[in-house]
Enzyme design. Structure first.
Site, PDB file in Angstrom:
ATOM      1  N   PHE A 106      -4.795  -1.700  -4.685  1.00 27.86           N
ATOM      2  CA  PHE A 106      -4.616  -0.961  -5.933  1.00 27.86           C
ATOM      3  C   PHE A 106      -5.858  -0.110  -6.146  1.00 27.86           C
ATOM      4  CE2 PHE A 106      -1.327  -4.124  -6.852  1.00 27.86           C
ATOM      5  CZ  PHE A 106      -0.323  -3.255  -7.262  1.00 27.86           C
ATOM      6  N   HIS A 149      -2.570  10.434 -10.044  1.00 24.54           N
ATOM      7  CA  HIS A 149      -3.656   9.555  -9.587  1.00 24.54           C
ATOM      8  C   HIS A 149      -3.779   9.556  -8.063  1.00 24.54           C
ATOM      9  CE1 HIS A 149      -6.633   7.183 -11.457  1.00 24.54           C
ATOM     10  NE2 HIS A 149      -6.063   5.996 -11.484  1.00 24.54           N
ATOM     11  N   TYR A 152       4.360   5.581  -6.451  1.00 26.01           N
ATOM     12  CA  TYR A 152       3.151   6.260  -6.931  1.00 26.01           C
ATOM     13  C   TYR A 152       2.835   7.553  -6.186  1.00 26.01           C
ATOM     14  CZ  TYR A 152       2.023   1.873  -9.339  1.00 26.01           C
ATOM     15  OH  TYR A 152       2.042   0.770 -10.151  1.00 26.01           O
TER      16      TYR A 152
END
Length: 194
Positions: free
Chosen positions: A68, A22, A17
């Site tokens: 998360f 994000h 990620y």
């Protein structure tokens, strides 16, 4: 004006990620850590990576939750409770769909705009949305259905360059904020466009 005591960068944890849109909030924390020459270290009791910087107004903690994204409040709540930090002493950096790449803006309060990290932080602070945000523009894919895939995708090289420039400027403005207060920093950052 409140003295900022905690700066949070929102991100999804894990190498797959780290280059995704994000994680723009974490990019800003990394930039601030670089400026102040500190390293973030994993702290289990705060569910994240933490560093301490010494600013004009005293100690400021940097935090990147390693939960998360939609559980970011767990980390923010744990650290804020431990150090008795009020919502208005917190600055949260996050990716912002409603701003184009190359733009970043500081604001206080407001809703979560569908951002699950912000939603969880608001809940963890006793439903207070009174914290400050650095909204880092990532642009919008054009349709609501595309948002989930878009925020977990990597920016194009052109967009990445603009986002990096905005993150660099936001880093300088956070430094200014810690020295001279939120108004000066806000006026400078909100006028910037890469």
């Amino acid at each position: 004006m409140s003295q900022i005591k905690l700066i949070v960068g929102l991100a999804n944890s894990g190498t797959k990620y780290e280059d995704t849109r994000h994680n723009a909030g974490e990019w800003l924390i990394n930039e601030i850590a670089r400026q102040f020459n500190v390293s973030l270290k994993e702290e289990a009791k705060f569910f994240g990576k933490v560093a301490k910087i010494n600013a004009a107004g005293g100690e400021v903690r940097l935090l990147v939750p390693t939960t998360f994204m939609n559980l970011s409040g767990k980390a923010v709540g744990a650290l804020a409770n431990f150090y008795r930090i009020k919502p208005e002493e917190i600055l949260v950096a996050h990716d912002e769909l409603d701003l184009p790449p190359g733009v970043a803006k500081i604001k206080q309060g407001g809703g979560h705009g569908g951002h699950n990290g912000l939603k969880d932080i608001i809940a963890s602070l006793g439903n207070s949305n009174n914290f400050y945000r650095v909204r880092i523009g990532i642009g919008h894919p054009g349709s609501k259905e595309l948002v989930a895939g878009y925020v977990l995708g990597k920016p194009s090289p052109q967009d990445q360059e603009k986002i990096n420039a905005a993150v660099d400027e936001a880093g300088r403005c956070v430094d200014l904020l810690l020295k001279d207060g939120i108004t000066k920093a806000t006026n400078r950052l909100n006028a910037f466009k890469a």
